[in-house]
Design a protein around this motif. Structure first.
Motif, PDB file in Angstrom:
ATOM      1  N   TYR A  41     -13.241  39.536 -65.148  1.00  0.00           N
ATOM      2  CA  TYR A  41     -12.404  39.988 -66.172  1.00  0.00           C
ATOM      3  C   TYR A  41     -13.261  41.257 -66.799  1.00  0.00           C
ATOM      4  CZ  TYR A  41     -10.616  40.583 -70.956  1.00  0.00           C
ATOM      5  OH  TYR A  41      -9.772  40.870 -72.084  1.00  0.00           O
ATOM      6  N   ASP A  42     -12.350  42.410 -66.827  1.00  0.00           N
ATOM      7  CA  ASP A  42     -12.920  43.458 -67.606  1.00  0.00           C
ATOM      8  C   ASP A  42     -12.398  43.780 -68.692  1.00  0.00           C
ATOM      9  OD1 ASP A  42     -13.854  46.275 -68.094  1.00  0.00           O
ATOM     10  OD2 ASP A  42     -12.307  47.399 -66.468  1.00  0.00           O
ATOM     11  N   ILE A  89     -13.976  34.689 -66.296  1.00  0.00           N
ATOM     12  CA  ILE A  89     -13.111  33.436 -67.215  1.00  0.00           C
ATOM     13  C   ILE A  89     -12.591  32.331 -66.223  1.00  0.00           C
ATOM     14  CG2 ILE A  89     -12.600  35.468 -68.976  1.00  0.00           C
ATOM     15  CD1 ILE A  89      -9.631  35.301 -67.037  1.00  0.00           C
ATOM     16  N   TYR A  90     -12.366  31.295 -66.907  1.00  0.00           N
ATOM     17  CA  TYR A  90     -11.830  30.052 -66.128  1.00  0.00           C
ATOM     18  C   TYR A  90     -10.503  29.915 -66.841  1.00  0.00           C
ATOM     19  CZ  TYR A  90     -16.478  28.958 -64.762  1.00  0.00           C
ATOM     20  OH  TYR A  90     -17.574  28.890 -64.189  1.00  0.00           O
ATOM     21  N   TYR A  91      -9.388  29.915 -65.988  1.00  0.00           N
ATOM     22  CA  TYR A  91      -8.024  30.060 -66.238  1.00  0.00           C
ATOM     23  C   TYR A  91      -7.446  28.740 -65.825  1.00  0.00           C
ATOM     24  CZ  TYR A  91      -3.388  32.510 -66.730  1.00  0.00           C
ATOM     25  OH  TYR A  91      -2.188  32.681 -67.272  1.00  0.00           O
ATOM     26  N   CYS A  92      -6.678  28.006 -66.720  1.00  0.00           N
ATOM     27  CA  CYS A  92      -5.856  26.877 -66.385  1.00  0.00           C
ATOM     28  C   CYS A  92      -4.429  26.953 -65.748  1.00  0.00           C
ATOM     29  CB  CYS A  92      -6.064  25.864 -67.716  1.00  0.00           C
ATOM     30  SG  CYS A  92      -5.307  24.304 -67.317  1.00  0.00           S
ATOM     31  N   ASP A  93      -4.382  26.809 -64.555  1.00  0.00           N
ATOM     32  CA  ASP A  93      -2.904  26.913 -64.104  1.00  0.00           C
ATOM     33  C   ASP A  93      -2.340  25.374 -64.213  1.00  0.00           C
ATOM     34  OD1 ASP A  93      -0.879  27.113 -62.538  1.00  0.00           O
ATOM     35  OD2 ASP A  93      -1.906  27.461 -60.532  1.00  0.00           O
ATOM     36  N   GLY A  94      -1.701  25.512 -65.477  1.00  0.00           N
ATOM     37  CA  GLY A  94      -0.996  24.335 -65.679  1.00  0.00           C
ATOM     38  C   GLY A  94       0.120  23.745 -64.678  1.00  0.00           C
ATOM     39  N   GLY A 119      -5.391  19.733 -69.867  1.00  0.00           N
ATOM     40  CA  GLY A 119      -4.963  20.331 -71.173  1.00  0.00           C
ATOM     41  C   GLY A 119      -5.769  21.458 -71.514  1.00  0.00           C
ATOM     42  N   ARG A 120      -5.872  21.876 -72.585  1.00  0.00           N
ATOM     43  CA  ARG A 120      -6.901  22.838 -73.199  1.00  0.00           C
ATOM     44  C   ARG A 120      -8.344  22.616 -73.102  1.00  0.00           C
ATOM     45  NH1 ARG A 120      -2.177  23.350 -76.690  1.00  0.00           N
ATOM     46  NH2 ARG A 120      -3.173  22.248 -78.395  1.00  0.00           N
ATOM     47  N   MET A 121      -9.140  23.202 -72.494  1.00  0.00           N
ATOM     48  CA  MET A 121     -10.459  22.847 -72.251  1.00  0.00           C
ATOM     49  C   MET A 121     -11.428  23.814 -73.100  1.00  0.00           C
ATOM     50  SD  MET A 121     -10.689  25.114 -68.476  1.00  0.00           S
ATOM     51  CE  MET A 121      -9.883  26.615 -68.425  1.00  0.00           C
ATOM     52  N   THR A 122     -12.666  23.268 -73.072  1.00  0.00           N
ATOM     53  CA  THR A 122     -13.910  24.104 -73.275  1.00  0.00           C
ATOM     54  C   THR A 122     -14.844  23.879 -72.568  1.00  0.00           C
ATOM     55  OG1 THR A 122     -14.966  24.326 -75.682  1.00  0.00           O
ATOM     56  CG2 THR A 122     -14.775  22.047 -74.771  1.00  0.00           C
ATOM     57  N   ILE A 166      -7.623  29.285 -71.439  1.00  0.00           N
ATOM     58  CA  ILE A 166      -8.656  30.330 -70.983  1.00  0.00           C
ATOM     59  C   ILE A 166      -9.970  30.151 -71.709  1.00  0.00           C
ATOM     60  CG2 ILE A 166      -9.289  32.473 -70.735  1.00  0.00           C
ATOM     61  CD1 ILE A 166      -6.463  33.433 -70.575  1.00  0.00           C
ATOM     62  N   VAL A 167     -11.035  30.037 -70.957  1.00  0.00           N
ATOM     63  CA  VAL A 167     -12.405  29.982 -71.483  1.00  0.00           C
ATOM     64  C   VAL A 167     -13.175  30.847 -70.748  1.00  0.00           C
ATOM     65  CG1 VAL A 167     -12.229  27.578 -72.322  1.00  0.00           C
ATOM     66  CG2 VAL A 167     -13.285  28.209 -70.136  1.00  0.00           C
ATOM     67  N   TRP A 168     -14.086  31.721 -71.588  1.00  0.00           N
ATOM     68  CA  TRP A 168     -15.205  32.611 -71.112  1.00  0.00           C
ATOM     69  C   TRP A 168     -16.411  31.672 -70.691  1.00  0.00           C
ATOM     70  CZ3 TRP A 168     -11.209  34.271 -73.708  1.00  0.00           C
ATOM     71  CH2 TRP A 168     -10.579  35.531 -73.482  1.00  0.00           C
ATOM     72  N   HIS A 169     -16.900  32.213 -69.589  1.00  0.00           N
ATOM     73  CA  HIS A 169     -18.287  31.912 -69.450  1.00  0.00           C
ATOM     74  C   HIS A 169     -19.182  32.378 -70.281  1.00  0.00           C
ATOM     75  CE1 HIS A 169     -22.258  31.116 -66.969  1.00  0.00           C
ATOM     76  NE2 HIS A 169     -21.425  30.199 -66.467  1.00  0.00           N
TER      77      HIS A 169
END
Length: 313
Positions: free
Chosen positions: A176-177, A161-166, A212-215, A151-154
């Motif tokens: 997101y609250d 949030i951007y969520y990686c659906d693996g 994979g795990r993003m940034t 997960i990364v936050w804008h």
């Protein structure tokens, strides 16, 4: 059992005198560290899946070790007086589930995700905040997504949030609250790897790859490694397009993070291929690669810290 005994005896007989001296010297070091830290010394072979700096406290880190979340003191410069300060007992996982990775969220807490080790390719996402009296740990539930790869936050909008659906090789955008730590809306697909690959005239890699795990950089562009694909993709989540493909001399590319003095170097981690896997002879898996800035706007944000509402003892 007899076969095991014979094999063990064979291995012991092959050890040289210098090997025994080395083992003894390492044992002495461990015992001295344990003595100096009054028993609060971490030693073993369990996985260390993340280490997050603690805000305002030098050499303090929140880490995941052996499937537990602990607070440690670690002076990386001198490597002395390192010890465990506290173990958070609120986080308890079943034996078949393991902590995969974790990051600090923009609100001073911890976001970590797990994966089951029974081969079912499922896992969970949790938030852990000390500023909440109860519950300090909650599960983030997104229906239809069995496994997260990150997960990364804008950077300019912390409610996105951007969520990686693996499992489905997609990056999804959600509202997101921060107050409730809940998903409040689906903004749609930011990237679909399988769709993008099908549209390419030439294949980018052989076989199957997994996101994979993003940034994310200051312009809101995502940097996503391809585990099994020897590349990092620079993605515009607004257009779902790939702006750049960055080749990495390793098949298993695992994670990306920005670093360097000006935060304009992309560091990319990788994993070695197993002995029974078919990988190129030139594969350099197991190394960390540094990618200098592709353009003047390729710059990340300093890693977010974990916030303690009290002074660590």
């Amino acid at each position: 059992m007899e076969a095991v005994k014979l094999k063990a005896v064979g291995i012991l007989n092959e050890l040289r005198e210098v090997d025994f001296h080395h083992c003894f010297s390492q044992w002495k070091i461990c015992m001295e560290r344990c003595r100096d830290c009054q028993g609060e010394y971490i030693e073993g072979h369990g996985p260390l899946t993340f280490a997050i700096p603690v805000k305002d406290y030098a050499h303090h880190y929140l880490v995941s070790y052996n499937n537990e979340i602990i607070l440690i003191y670690w002076n990386a410069e001198t490597d002395t007086n390192n010890h465990m300060l506290l173990k958070y007992d609120e986080i308890k996982l079943p034996p078949h589930e393991a902590i995969n990775y974790g990051i600090a969220d923009p609100f001073g807490g911890l976001c970590f995700w797990t994966a089951k080790v029974d081969g079912s390719n499922t896992g969970k996402v949790f938030f852990f905040h000390l500023r909440y009296r109860t519950p300090r740990v909650i599960e983030l539930i997104i229906p239809g997504i069995p496994l997260s790869n990150g997960i990364v936050w804008h950077l300019n909008d912390r409610t996105k949030i951007y969520y990686c659906d693996g499992m489905n090789n997609r990056i999804l955008s959600y509202g997101y609250d921060p107050a409730t730590r809940r998903i409040i809306g689906n903004n749609g697909i930011a990237f679909d790897l399988d769709v993008w690959i099908r549209k390419r005239k030439r294949p980018l890699y052989k076989g199957h790859a997994m996101l994979g795990r993003m940034t994310i950089d200051i312009k809101g562009r995502l940097y996503v490694p391809l585990y099994g694909g020897s590349h990092v993709l620079q993605i515009d989540p607004h257009t779902q397009g790939v702006l750049h493909t960055i080749h990495i001399p390793a098949v298993k590319v695992t994670a990306c993070v920005f670093g360097g003095k000006d935060l304009n170097i992309l560091y990319v981690s990788s994993m070695r291929c197993a002995t029974n896997e078919k990988c190129p002879a030139t594969d350099q898996g197991g190394k960390i690669f540094a990618v200098p800035h592709l353009d003047d706007e390729m710059k990340g944000e300093k890693a977010m810290p974990f916030v303690l509402p009290y002074q660590p003892q």
